[in-house]
Design an enzyme around this catalytic site. Structure first.
Site, PDB file in Angstrom:
ATOM      1  N   GLU A  54     -18.199   2.156 -97.231  1.00  0.00           N
ATOM      2  CA  GLU A  54     -18.426   1.194 -98.320  1.00  0.00           C
ATOM      3  C   GLU A  54     -17.277   1.221 -99.322  1.00  0.00           C
ATOM      4  OE1 GLU A  54     -20.504   2.223-101.830  1.00  0.00           O
ATOM      5  OE2 GLU A  54     -21.645   3.778-100.778  1.00  0.00           O
ATOM      6  N   LYS A 118     -19.683  -6.054-107.868  1.00  0.00           N
ATOM      7  CA  LYS A 118     -20.477  -5.160-107.034  1.00  0.00           C
ATOM      8  C   LYS A 118     -21.376  -6.036-106.168  1.00  0.00           C
ATOM      9  CE  LYS A 118     -23.637  -1.197-107.435  1.00  0.00           C
ATOM     10  NZ  LYS A 118     -24.321  -0.286-108.399  1.00  0.00           N
ATOM     11  N   ASP A 175     -38.637  -2.046-109.476  1.00  0.00           N
ATOM     12  CA  ASP A 175     -37.201  -1.766-109.377  1.00  0.00           C
ATOM     13  C   ASP A 175     -36.952  -0.964-108.100  1.00  0.00           C
ATOM     14  OD1 ASP A 175     -34.539  -1.305-109.732  1.00  0.00           O
ATOM     15  OD2 ASP A 175     -34.708  -0.443-111.753  1.00  0.00           O
ATOM     16  N   SER A 177     -34.267  -0.556-104.766  1.00  0.00           N
ATOM     17  CA  SER A 177     -32.913  -0.855-104.304  1.00  0.00           C
ATOM     18  C   SER A 177     -32.933  -1.758-103.084  1.00  0.00           C
ATOM     19  CB  SER A 177     -32.178   0.446-103.972  1.00  0.00           C
ATOM     20  OG  SER A 177     -30.953   0.175-103.305  1.00  0.00           O
ATOM     21  N   ALA A 178     -31.977  -2.676-103.031  1.00  0.00           N
ATOM     22  CA  ALA A 178     -31.835  -3.552-101.863  1.00  0.00           C
ATOM     23  C   ALA A 178     -31.405  -2.772-100.626  1.00  0.00           C
ATOM     24  CB  ALA A 178     -30.800  -4.641-102.163  1.00  0.00           C
ATOM     25  N   ASP A 179     -30.912  -1.537-100.818  1.00  0.00           N
ATOM     26  CA  ASP A 179     -30.567  -0.707 -99.663  1.00  0.00           C
ATOM     27  C   ASP A 179     -31.770  -0.516 -98.743  1.00  0.00           C
ATOM     28  OD1 ASP A 179     -28.184  -0.470-100.988  1.00  0.00           O
ATOM     29  OD2 ASP A 179     -28.467   1.630-101.573  1.00  0.00           O
ATOM     30  N   LYS A 196     -30.574   9.529-104.683  1.00  0.00           N
ATOM     31  CA  LYS A 196     -30.351  10.277-105.924  1.00  0.00           C
ATOM     32  C   LYS A 196     -31.672  10.891-106.381  1.00  0.00           C
ATOM     33  CE  LYS A 196     -26.014   8.725-106.724  1.00  0.00           C
ATOM     34  NZ  LYS A 196     -25.872   7.690-105.700  1.00  0.00           N
TER      35      LYS A 196
END
Length: 787
Positions: A54, A118, A175, A177-179, A196
Site C-alpha cells: 500500500e 487518502k 464507525d 473501517s472499509a478494510d 490497532k
C-alpha cells in the site's frame, strides 16, 4: 521448511486448476485509468511471487524523505525474499500497480499536499474520473483501495502494517473501517499484525465473520490456539478464530479459496516480532489514556485514528515507532514467503496436470520425481539452519567461496522514444531507467550458481547487523544455502551494496560498489573464523574474489594451498584485480604459487599486468627462470598466436599479457564477452596435452632446455568461442554472467572434468544468466545432470 516437507505438498486435480484459471480471466487490462508495470505484469503472467504494497503509509503516515526510505526498505524485503513488489498508488489520476523508483519518489514527495489524497474504494472513481476534467490528483491507497487494485491486476497476496477495524463504541457510531467490508468482497489475502489495539478487537472479528472472511493467526512457534495480535502487542486477550502453522499452510488456503471461487478475502495475522513488541498490559494503559484524551477533546471520525496514534507515540516516548517498523517489515517478509509458497503450489499442480493426474489430493510417492521447475522452487524453499550442526557436518563443502555478499541494483538505461541519445545514458543528469534489485555480490553469485548446479558449497563473507544483512541471511536460508560462513558485524559496519549502470543493450557502463565491510575484518582471524576444523573434510576448491584487501587475499590462498585445495582468483574489477600483487608480499612463482587459476576480463588482465610491471616483478630472476623454461622460440610467438586465436587479440596484447603472468598464476582464463574465453596455461612436464595429437595445435611452446627442476612442460593457448552469441534484444542482463562462468567451471573441475571440458560447460551456464533478470539464473538446475 525442508525438502521432504515440500515434497509432501498436496496436488490438486485438473478440474480444480481449470476452475482457478477461468476465475483469473476477470483481471483488468491496462487502460486510461489503470496501469500495471511491465515487471509486475510479466511476473503475474509467469506465476512469480508478487506482493502488493500500500501507499497510504507513505502519503499519510511518514514525512518525506522518511517515507522514501521506508518504501525502499519494504520493496527490498520483497526482492531479497524472492518476490516481486507491486507498490500501488495513484499518480495524476491513474491507478498504478507497480510504481517504478521515479514514480514512487514523485508520490512520496507529494505527501502532505492538498492534491494528495487518502484513497479507499469509494474514492477511486472520483480521482480517476476528475482527470478527464483536468484535475489531476495523487493518492495513497488504503488497505481497501490497495486490495481492489491488486485484485484487478491478478495479485493474490498483500503485505501491510495494521488492519482497520470496528472503533470502540462502533455499535452506536457505526464507525467501521472499509478494510473489513473490502475483505468481505475482494479475494485477496492480507497479511498484517491484526488491527490497532485501540480498536474494538472482539467486534472487529465478529464483523469479519459476518462478512465471510477467513481469519487466522500465524503460530510463530507457539502451540495451541493463539491470540489474535493487537498490532504493537503479540497478545490481545482474544483468541484467533484459527491458527496457521506456517506460510505453506497459508498458501494452501489461498489456493483452495481461489479454486473454490469464493469471492471474499483472507486475513492472516502476523504477531509483532517479540524483540520489538510492547507487552499488552503496558500498551493497554497507554491506549486507554490516548482514547480518554481523544474523547475529552471531541476527536471523532477520520481525525480519531491519527490523533490516537500521535498520542500513543508521545505516551510511549517513541517506543511504538520501532515496533511499528519491525512489524511492517516482518509482515511484508511473511507475505513474500506466502506468495512464494503459492507459486510452488501452482507449479506443482500444473506439473500434475501435465502428468495426467485427475484425482483429488494424491500424495506423492517415491516413484514421482520433481520436475526441473519443482526442483527450483524446492531449492528456494529449503532453509539451512545454523543450529543444526549435525547437518553441517554431514554436508561436505567441496567448494568454498570467499567474497562479497551484497544487495545489487541493476539500472538499465531505458530512453524515451524521442531521445537523441538512444544507446547510452547521459552524464551529469538523471536518465530514465529500469531498476532491478536483488541479492548479489560476486562471492554470493558464485556460491549460488554452484549451489544450483548441485555442488556442496560454503559461502564465506560478512554482513552488517542491519536490515539488509538480516534479509540477506534469510534469503540464503530460503535458497537452501549454508550460512555458517557469514560473519555478522555490529554497527557501524554496513552490508555491502553494488550499483550497476547499463546501456540500452544491457552492457555495463559504470558500476559503484561499497564492499568496505570485508576490509574491516582482521586478516589474522580469517583462518580460525572461516576454515573447517580438523574433524571436517577440507574443501577441494577455494574461490576468492578481489573484494578482500591484499593481506587477506594472501591469507586465504596460502591456507587453501596448505589444505591441498585448488585455488581460483576472481579479480572483480580493475581497481581490485591488482590486490593480489602486493609490494609488501611479492607473489611466489610456479610451482610454489598460491593461485592456480585467475579469471579476469580484458580490463582486469591489463590492470594486473601493469601492476606487476610497476612492481618490477618481470625483472625478478625467479620470473625469468619460469619464462625461459616455457621454451618460447627466439622468433617469438606472434605468428603462432595469430594463427591460433586471431590477430585481433594478439594486436590487443591479451595473450602476451597472460603469458607474462603465468609464472605467478599458471592458468589464466580471460573473459572476452561475445568473443568467448581465452585460456593461457602453463603446462606441467607430465601434462597429457604435451603428447595428445588433438592438443598439438594449442601447445605453442615446449620446454626443451632440460630444466626438470621447474617442472615446466610448455605453453598452452586456446580460444573457446561461445556456441551461441545473443543479439542486443536477446540479452536480459549482463550482471552475474562472469560469476556464473567461474562457478560452473569450478564445479566441473571439482567433478573431475578437464579444463577443455569445463570451459564450454561454464559458457553454457553463463548463457542462462545472460538471459535472466536475476544475476544467477534458476535454470542452472537443468544443467546438473550434464556436469
Amino acid at each position: 521448511m525442508n525438502i521432504s516437507a515440500a515434497l509432501l505438498r498436496p496436488r490438486l486435480p485438473l478440474r480444480t486448476r481449470l476452475l482457478s484459471t477461468s476465475a483469473s480471466r476477470r483481471y483488468l487490462t491496462n487502460n486510461g485509468f489503470f496501469r500495471v508495470s511491465d515487471e509486475v505484469r510479466e511476473a503475474i503472467h509467469s506465476r512469480k511471487p508478487v506482493v502488493a504494497l500500500e501507499t497510504t503509509i507513505y502519503t499519510h503516515g511518514f514525512p518525506y524523505p522518511e517515507n522514501v526510505a521506508l518504501a525502499s526498505l519494504l520493496e527490498s524485503v520483497v526482492r531479497v525474499n524472492g518476490g516481486v513488489p507491486a507498490t500501488i498508488g495513484i499518480l495524476d489520476g491513474v491507478a498504478r500497480v507497480g510504481l517504478d523508483p521515479e514514480e514512487l519518489i514523485r508520490l512520496t514527495e507529494s505527501a502532505g499536499k492538498s492534491t494528495t489524497l487518502k484513497l479507499s474504494r469509494r474514492d477511486l472513481g472520483y480521482v480517476c474520473g476528475l482527470r478527464l476534467a483536468g484535475k489531476k490528483f495523487n493518492g495513497g491507497t488504503t488497505i481497501a483501495g490497495t486490495m481492489i487494485l491488486a485484485h484487478l491486476a491478478g495479485i493474490k497476496v498483500f503485505g501491510t502494517g495494521g488492519l482497520g477495524g470496528v472503533h470502540r463504541g462502533g455499535e452506536h457510531t457505526l464507525d467501521v473501517s472499509a478494510d473489513l467490508t473490502e475483505l468481505g468482497r475482494t479475494p485477496v489475502a492480507v497479511i498484517s499484525s491484526g488491527c490497532k489495539s485501540f480498536l474494538d478487537i472482539p467486534r472487529t472479528l465478529e464483523y469479519l465473520e459476518t462478512e465471510g472472511v477467513g481469519v487466522g493467526t500465524f503460530a510463530d512457534g507457539r502451540t495451541g490456539n493463539v491470540d489474535f495480535p493487537a498490532f504493537w502487542s503479540r497478545e490481545s486477550g482474544v483468541k484467533s478464530p484459527t491458527t496457521i502453522s506456517d506460510e505453506m499452510e497459508a498458501a494452501a488456503i489461498i489456493y483452495a479459496q481461489e479454486a473454490l471461487q469464493i469471492q471474499s478475502g483472507l486475513h492472516f495475522a502476523n504477531p509483532c516480532p517479540s524483540d520489538k513488541a510492547i507487552p499488552k498490559a503496558a500498551m493497554d494503559m497507554v491506549i486507554n489514556e490516548a482514547v480518554r484524551q481523544a474523547d475529552a477533546q471531541g476527536i471523532t471520525g477520520k481525525d480519531n485514528t491519527p490523533f490516537i496514534l500521535h498520542k500513543i507515540k508521545e505516551l510511549t516516548k517513541g517506543s511504538s515507532v520501532p515496533a511499528n517498523r519491525a512489524l511492517i517489515e516482518s509482515n511484508v517478509r511473511r507475505a513474500t514467503i506466502v506468495a512464494r509458497e503459492l507459486s510452488v503450489l501452482q507449479a506443482q499442480q500444473e506439473n500434475a496436470q501435465s502428468q495426467g493426474i485427475a484425482s483429488a489430493f494424491i500424495p506423492p510417492t517415491s516413484s514421482i520425481s520433481p520436475s526441473p521447475e519443482e526442483e527450483i522452487f524446492q531449492s528456494m524453499s529449503t532453509p539451512y539452519s545454523q543450529s543444526t550442526t549435525t547437518v553441517l557436518q554431514q554436508r561436505r563443502s567441496d567448494l568454498v567461496v570467499a567474497g562479497a555478499l551484497a544487495v545489487d541494483f541493476s539500472c538499465d538505461y531505458s530512453p524515451f522514444l524521442d531521445a537523441t541519445n538512444s544507446t547510452t545514458p547521459s552524464l551529469q543528469t538523471s536518465n530514465p531507467a529500469r531498476i532491478h534489485q536483488s541479492l548479489g555480490g560476486v562471492g554470493h553469485n558464485i556460491a549460488k550458481a554452484a549451489h544450483l548446479l548441485g555442488s556442496s558449497v560454503r559461502l564465506c563473507s560478512a554482513a552488517g547487523d542491519d536490515f539488509t544483512g538480516r534479509a540477506a541471511l534469510s534469503q540464503l536460508e530460503n535458497d537452501g544455502m549454508q550460512t555458517d560462513g557469514i560473519v555478522i558485524l555490529p554497527t557501524p559496519h554496513r552490508t555491502a551494496q553494488y550499483v550497476a549502470v547499463n546501456d540500452v543493450n544491457k552492457d555495463l557502463m559504470l558500476a559503484m560498489a561499497d564492499m568496505s565491510i570485508l576490509e574491516s575484518l582482521d586478516p589474522s582471524t580469517i583462518q580460525s573464523t572461516y576454515f573447517p576444523t580438523p574433524t571436517e573434510a577440507p574443501p577441494k576448491c577455494v574461490i576468492v574474489d578481489g573484494n578482500w584487501p591484499s593481506e587477506a587475499l594472501h591469507v586465504w590462498f596460502r591456507h587453501a594451498k596448505s589444505l591441498s585445495a585448488q585455488t581460483i582468483f576472481e579479480p572483480v574489477s580493475t581497481a581490485k584485480a591488482t590486490r593480489i600483487f602486493s609490494s609488501s608480499e611479492p607473489p611466489s612463482t610456479f610451482p610454489q604459487h598460491i593461485i592456480d587459476i585467475a579469471t579476469p576480463n580484458t580490463y582486469e588482465l591489463k590492470a594486473m599486468h601493469a601492476r606487476c610491471a610497476d612492481l618490477e616483478l618481470f625483472s625478478d630472476p625467479a620470473w625469468f627462470k619460469i619464462v625461459d623454461a616455457l621454451g618460447i622460440s627466439p622468433s617469438g610467438l606472434r605468428v603462432p598466436l595469430a594463427a591460433t586465436i586471431g590477430s585481433d587479440l594478439v594486436d590487443a596484447g591479451i595473450p602476451q599479457q597472460s603469458i607474462q603472468l603465468l609464472p605467478f598464476i599458471p592458468a589464466i582464463l580471460t573473459k572476452l564477452g561475445p568473443k568467448g574465453v581465452l585460456l593461457v596455461k602453463l603446462l606441467q612436464a607430465d601434462d597429457p596435452a604435451l603428447s595428445l595429437a588433438k592438443e598439438a595445435q594449442y601447445v605453442l611452446a615446449r620446454n626443451s632446455n632440460g630444466d626438470g627442476e621447474s617442472n615446466v612442460g610448455g605453453l598452452y593457448v586456446r580460444l573457446f568461442p561461445p556456441e551461441i552469441v545473443l543479439g542486443p534484444g536477446e540479452v536480459v542482463s549482463v550482471n552475474g554472467i562472469g560469476d556464473t562462468f567461474v562457478a560452473a567451471m569450478a564445479v566441473s573441475l571439482v567433478r573431475g572434468r578437464r579444463m577443455d571440458e569445463a570451459i564450454p560447460f561454464a559458457q553454457k551456464a553463463a548463457l542462462h544468466s545472460l538471459q535472466s533478470q536475476e544475476s544467477v539464473s534458476f535454470k542452472l538446475v537443468e544443467l546438473r545432470d550434464s556436469i
